[in-house]
Design a protein around this motif. Structure first.
Motif, PDB file in Angstrom:
ATOM      1  N   LEU A  84       0.794  -1.209  -0.068  1.00  0.00           N
ATOM      2  CA  LEU A  84      -0.062   0.111   0.150  1.00  0.00           C
ATOM      3  C   LEU A  84       0.843   1.294   0.117  1.00  0.00           C
ATOM      4  CD1 LEU A  84      -2.943   1.088   0.038  1.00  0.00           C
ATOM      5  CD2 LEU A  84      -2.635   1.058   2.510  1.00  0.00           C
ATOM      6  N   CYS A  85       0.669   2.119  -0.812  1.00  0.00           N
ATOM      7  CA  CYS A  85       1.305   3.621  -0.844  1.00  0.00           C
ATOM      8  C   CYS A  85       0.800   4.508  -0.154  1.00  0.00           C
ATOM      9  CB  CYS A  85       1.567   3.887  -2.607  1.00  0.00           C
ATOM     10  SG  CYS A  85       2.300   2.682  -3.676  1.00  0.00           S
ATOM     11  N   PRO A  86       1.556   5.252   0.297  1.00  0.00           N
ATOM     12  CA  PRO A  86       0.947   6.574   1.220  1.00  0.00           C
ATOM     13  C   PRO A  86      -0.401   7.298   0.493  1.00  0.00           C
ATOM     14  CG  PRO A  86       3.304   6.573   0.980  1.00  0.00           C
ATOM     15  CD  PRO A  86       2.914   5.768  -0.072  1.00  0.00           C
ATOM     16  N   ASP A  87      -0.448   7.325  -0.819  1.00  0.00           N
ATOM     17  CA  ASP A  87      -1.652   8.071  -1.513  1.00  0.00           C
ATOM     18  C   ASP A  87      -2.668   7.350  -1.798  1.00  0.00           C
ATOM     19  OD1 ASP A  87      -0.742   6.511  -3.777  1.00  0.00           O
ATOM     20  OD2 ASP A  87      -0.396   8.340  -5.055  1.00  0.00           O
ATOM     21  N   GLY A  88      -2.690   6.126  -1.193  1.00  0.00           N
ATOM     22  CA  GLY A  88      -3.767   5.126  -1.308  1.00  0.00           C
ATOM     23  C   GLY A  88      -3.589   4.199  -2.495  1.00  0.00           C
ATOM     24  N   SER A  89      -2.800   4.448  -3.453  1.00  0.00           N
ATOM     25  CA  SER A  89      -2.634   3.546  -4.566  1.00  0.00           C
ATOM     26  C   SER A  89      -1.714   2.349  -3.947  1.00  0.00           C
ATOM     27  CB  SER A  89      -1.741   3.995  -5.640  1.00  0.00           C
ATOM     28  OG  SER A  89      -0.580   4.435  -5.393  1.00  0.00           O
ATOM     29  N   PHE A  90      -1.745   1.189  -4.646  1.00  0.00           N
ATOM     30  CA  PHE A  90      -1.182   0.005  -4.361  1.00  0.00           C
ATOM     31  C   PHE A  90      -0.249  -0.699  -5.467  1.00  0.00           C
ATOM     32  CE2 PHE A  90      -5.567  -1.516  -4.940  1.00  0.00           C
ATOM     33  CZ  PHE A  90      -5.330  -2.723  -5.636  1.00  0.00           C
ATOM     34  N   LEU A  91       0.709  -1.310  -4.998  1.00  0.00           N
ATOM     35  CA  LEU A  91       1.485  -2.470  -5.810  1.00  0.00           C
ATOM     36  C   LEU A  91       0.707  -3.555  -6.066  1.00  0.00           C
ATOM     37  CD1 LEU A  91       4.884  -1.505  -5.057  1.00  0.00           C
ATOM     38  CD2 LEU A  91       3.397  -0.117  -6.536  1.00  0.00           C
ATOM     39  N   THR A  92       0.698  -4.093  -7.216  1.00  0.00           N
ATOM     40  CA  THR A  92       0.108  -5.492  -7.346  1.00  0.00           C
ATOM     41  C   THR A  92       0.901  -6.219  -8.746  1.00  0.00           C
ATOM     42  OG1 THR A  92      -1.958  -6.753  -7.585  1.00  0.00           O
ATOM     43  CG2 THR A  92      -1.439  -4.695  -9.204  1.00  0.00           C
ATOM     44  N   ARG A  93       0.098  -7.528  -8.980  1.00  0.00           N
ATOM     45  CA  ARG A  93       0.761  -8.118 -10.488  1.00  0.00           C
ATOM     46  C   ARG A  93      -0.333  -7.839 -11.162  1.00  0.00           C
ATOM     47  NH1 ARG A  93       6.342  -9.695 -10.260  1.00  0.00           N
ATOM     48  NH2 ARG A  93       6.862  -9.383  -8.261  1.00  0.00           N
ATOM     49  N   LEU A  94      -0.114  -7.699 -12.390  1.00  0.00           N
ATOM     50  CA  LEU A  94      -1.061  -7.604 -13.442  1.00  0.00           C
ATOM     51  C   LEU A  94      -0.583  -8.535 -14.652  1.00  0.00           C
ATOM     52  CD1 LEU A  94      -3.740  -6.357 -14.502  1.00  0.00           C
ATOM     53  CD2 LEU A  94      -2.472  -4.668 -15.533  1.00  0.00           C
ATOM     54  N   GLY A  95      -0.877  -9.749 -14.871  1.00  0.00           N
ATOM     55  CA  GLY A  95      -0.658 -10.709 -15.874  1.00  0.00           C
ATOM     56  C   GLY A  95       0.893 -11.102 -15.474  1.00  0.00           C
ATOM     57  N   GLY A  96       1.220 -11.203 -14.044  1.00  0.00           N
ATOM     58  CA  GLY A  96       2.332 -11.440 -13.939  1.00  0.00           C
ATOM     59  C   GLY A  96       3.458 -10.377 -13.734  1.00  0.00           C
ATOM     60  N   ARG A  97       2.906  -9.144 -14.175  1.00  0.00           N
ATOM     61  CA  ARG A  97       3.912  -7.943 -14.185  1.00  0.00           C
ATOM     62  C   ARG A  97       3.576  -7.045 -12.971  1.00  0.00           C
ATOM     63  NH1 ARG A  97       4.823 -11.311 -17.435  1.00  0.00           N
ATOM     64  NH2 ARG A  97       5.348 -11.081 -19.656  1.00  0.00           N
ATOM     65  N   ARG A  98       4.594  -6.545 -12.406  1.00  0.00           N
ATOM     66  CA  ARG A  98       4.486  -5.511 -11.516  1.00  0.00           C
ATOM     67  C   ARG A  98       3.857  -4.424 -12.066  1.00  0.00           C
ATOM     68  NH1 ARG A  98       8.854  -3.830  -7.592  1.00  0.00           N
ATOM     69  NH2 ARG A  98       6.990  -3.516  -6.266  1.00  0.00           N
ATOM     70  N   ALA A  99       2.643  -3.894 -11.094  1.00  0.00           N
ATOM     71  CA  ALA A  99       2.028  -2.640 -11.744  1.00  0.00           C
ATOM     72  C   ALA A  99       1.541  -1.693 -10.407  1.00  0.00           C
ATOM     73  CB  ALA A  99       0.743  -2.988 -12.500  1.00  0.00           C
ATOM     74  N   ARG A 100       0.967  -0.828 -10.602  1.00  0.00           N
ATOM     75  CA  ARG A 100       0.569   0.134  -9.645  1.00  0.00           C
ATOM     76  C   ARG A 100      -0.896   0.590  -9.780  1.00  0.00           C
ATOM     77  NH1 ARG A 100       2.374   5.759  -9.198  1.00  0.00           N
ATOM     78  NH2 ARG A 100       0.935   6.939  -7.716  1.00  0.00           N
ATOM     79  N   VAL A 101      -1.837   0.068  -8.925  1.00  0.00           N
ATOM     80  CA  VAL A 101      -3.228   0.502  -9.099  1.00  0.00           C
ATOM     81  C   VAL A 101      -3.639   1.741  -8.677  1.00  0.00           C
ATOM     82  CG1 VAL A 101      -5.622  -0.335  -8.524  1.00  0.00           C
ATOM     83  CG2 VAL A 101      -3.914  -1.956  -9.163  1.00  0.00           C
ATOM     84  N   LEU A 102      -4.118   2.673  -9.658  1.00  0.00           N
ATOM     85  CA  LEU A 102      -4.460   4.096  -8.972  1.00  0.00           C
ATOM     86  C   LEU A 102      -5.889   4.332  -8.515  1.00  0.00           C
ATOM     87  CD1 LEU A 102      -2.488   5.839 -11.780  1.00  0.00           C
ATOM     88  CD2 LEU A 102      -1.815   5.326  -9.636  1.00  0.00           C
ATOM     89  N   ALA A 103      -6.773   3.496  -9.379  1.00  0.00           N
ATOM     90  CA  ALA A 103      -8.259   3.387  -9.170  1.00  0.00           C
ATOM     91  C   ALA A 103      -8.766   2.383  -9.827  1.00  0.00           C
ATOM     92  CB  ALA A 103      -8.806   4.758  -9.750  1.00  0.00           C
ATOM     93  N   PRO A 104     -10.071   1.959  -9.459  1.00  0.00           N
ATOM     94  CA  PRO A 104     -10.665   0.743 -10.206  1.00  0.00           C
ATOM     95  C   PRO A 104     -10.504   0.899 -11.470  1.00  0.00           C
ATOM     96  CG  PRO A 104     -11.845   1.390  -8.504  1.00  0.00           C
ATOM     97  CD  PRO A 104     -11.128   2.609  -8.463  1.00  0.00           C
ATOM     98  N   GLY A 105      -9.744  -0.242 -12.148  1.00  0.00           N
ATOM     99  CA  GLY A 105      -9.476  -0.585 -13.697  1.00  0.00           C
ATOM    100  C   GLY A 105      -8.409   0.466 -14.165  1.00  0.00           C
TER     101      GLY A 105
END
Length: 342
Positions: free
Chosen positions: A221-242
């Motif tokens: 979980l990032c300080p601004d509410g976004s979070f790091l995850t895996r998308l298709g096995g690749r690291r990505a950051r989620v900013l909002a739904p979708g």
């Protein structure tokens, strides 16, 4: 497109696409004629551009107006005008390849540093647009033609495009690199395209369609509410739904700013549609009856659109003059932001 640029007409096309450049594109595709013809490959490249410029005029009128302009530029000395059948045959000999080669040799981002809305934290803003064109009857086995383009957001200039079967990311993404941020609004996730863009060193901001929004598992979980995850096995950051990005550092790429980029991109779209509609006063439909002819005609419209845009830097006024928090800072921060590497 500006009225002043449109009025420049064929002389503008000659400045942006001079004969030597056209000849190089023709030669690169092996279309240089081995014997003298009334309609050279160079003349036919200009004819395809003139089809858009003078749309919806018929072939003979387009050729008459073109040869008048060519004669004024000392590029046409013939007394005889070609027949309609001769023009058809010359277009078939030319094919679409020289026009796509010409586009790749010329098209590049045109907004200078400091253009409102052109850069965000030192990254040039680009976005992906898609449009589908209805084709004339008997023009192709498929009734519609799909086009995909990379557009410079601030000037609404089409930089690269794939048309129909020419859907290769190598050509589409050639203008992307460490100094760019590509926004992909409302497109299904494509792992190969994500890898290609990331591999080129470009920043990526991807919004999935409403019906295709997974619920990824947060890894950090990032300080601004976004979070790091895996998308298709690749690291990505989620900013909002979708909404995902390969810019992983939330401090250097704040969520609120990236969502602002996305919103303004959606508001400033439509460049590809504008290019495909053509520069003619009546926005004439595509008229070619073969698959190669359609692709040739579409590329001609993209070339004319680019010529007018590149001569009219006021195009930046069509993109929202955004990012007040970034004004005065983008020139200082030219270091590429950290992006996902895999």
């Amino acid at each position: 497109m500006s009225e002043s640029a449109a009025k420049a007409g064929f002389p503008l096309l000659l400045r942006v696409y001079p004969p030597a450049l056209v000849d190089s594109a023709v030669a690169a595709c092996g279309r240089t004629e081995k014997r003298r013809r009334l309609l050279s490959a160079r003349t036919m490249v200009y004819f395809v551009l003139a089809m858009d410029l003078f749309s919806p005029a018929p072939y003979q009128e387009v050729m008459d107006r073109l040869t008048t302009d060519l004669r004024a530029a000392e590029l046409w000395a013939e007394e005889t005008l070609p027949s309609r059948a001769g023009i058809f045959q010359a277009r078939e000999r030319l094919g679409p390849e020289p026009l796509f080669t010409l586009q790749r040799s010329v098209s590049r981002p045109i907004a200078p540093l400091g253009t409102p809305g052109a850069h965000w934290r030192g990254l040039r803003l680009m976005h992906l647009e898609q449009h589908t064109v209805d084709l004339p009857e008997r023009a192709s086995p498929a009734p519609r033609l799909h086009a995909l383009a990379v557009v410079e957001s601030s000037t609404r200039t089409v930089i690269d495009a794939t048309v129909g079967e020419r859907r290769t990311d190598a050509a589409l993404l050639r203008s992307l690199g460490p100094g760019t941020l590509l926004t992909v609004p409302g497109r299904p996730f494509d792992l190969d395209r994500w890898d290609a863009i990331t591999g080129a060193g470009a920043g990526l901001l991807w919004q999935l369609p409403l019906g295709q929004r997974p619920r990824p598992t947060p890894e950090h979980l990032c300080p601004d509410g976004s979070f790091l995850t895996r998308l298709g096995g690749r690291r990505a950051r989620v900013l909002a739904p979708g909404v995902f990005t390969n810019l992983l550092d939330a401090q250097r790429a704040p969520t609120t700013e990236l969502l602002g980029v996305l919103a303004r991109t959606e508001a400033g779209g439509g460049a590809l549609l504008e290019a495909l509609l053509g520069a003619g006063r009546e926005k004439g439909p595509l008229t070619s009856r073969t698959s190669d002819g359609i692709q040739q005609e579409v590329c001609g419209r993209l070339l004319v659109h680019y010529a007018i845009r590149s001569s009219d830097r006021t195009g930046a006024a069509h993109f929202p003059r955004t990012f007040p928090e970034q004004q005065g800072r983008s020139r200082l921060n030219q270091t590429a932001l950290p992006i996902l590497q895999h």
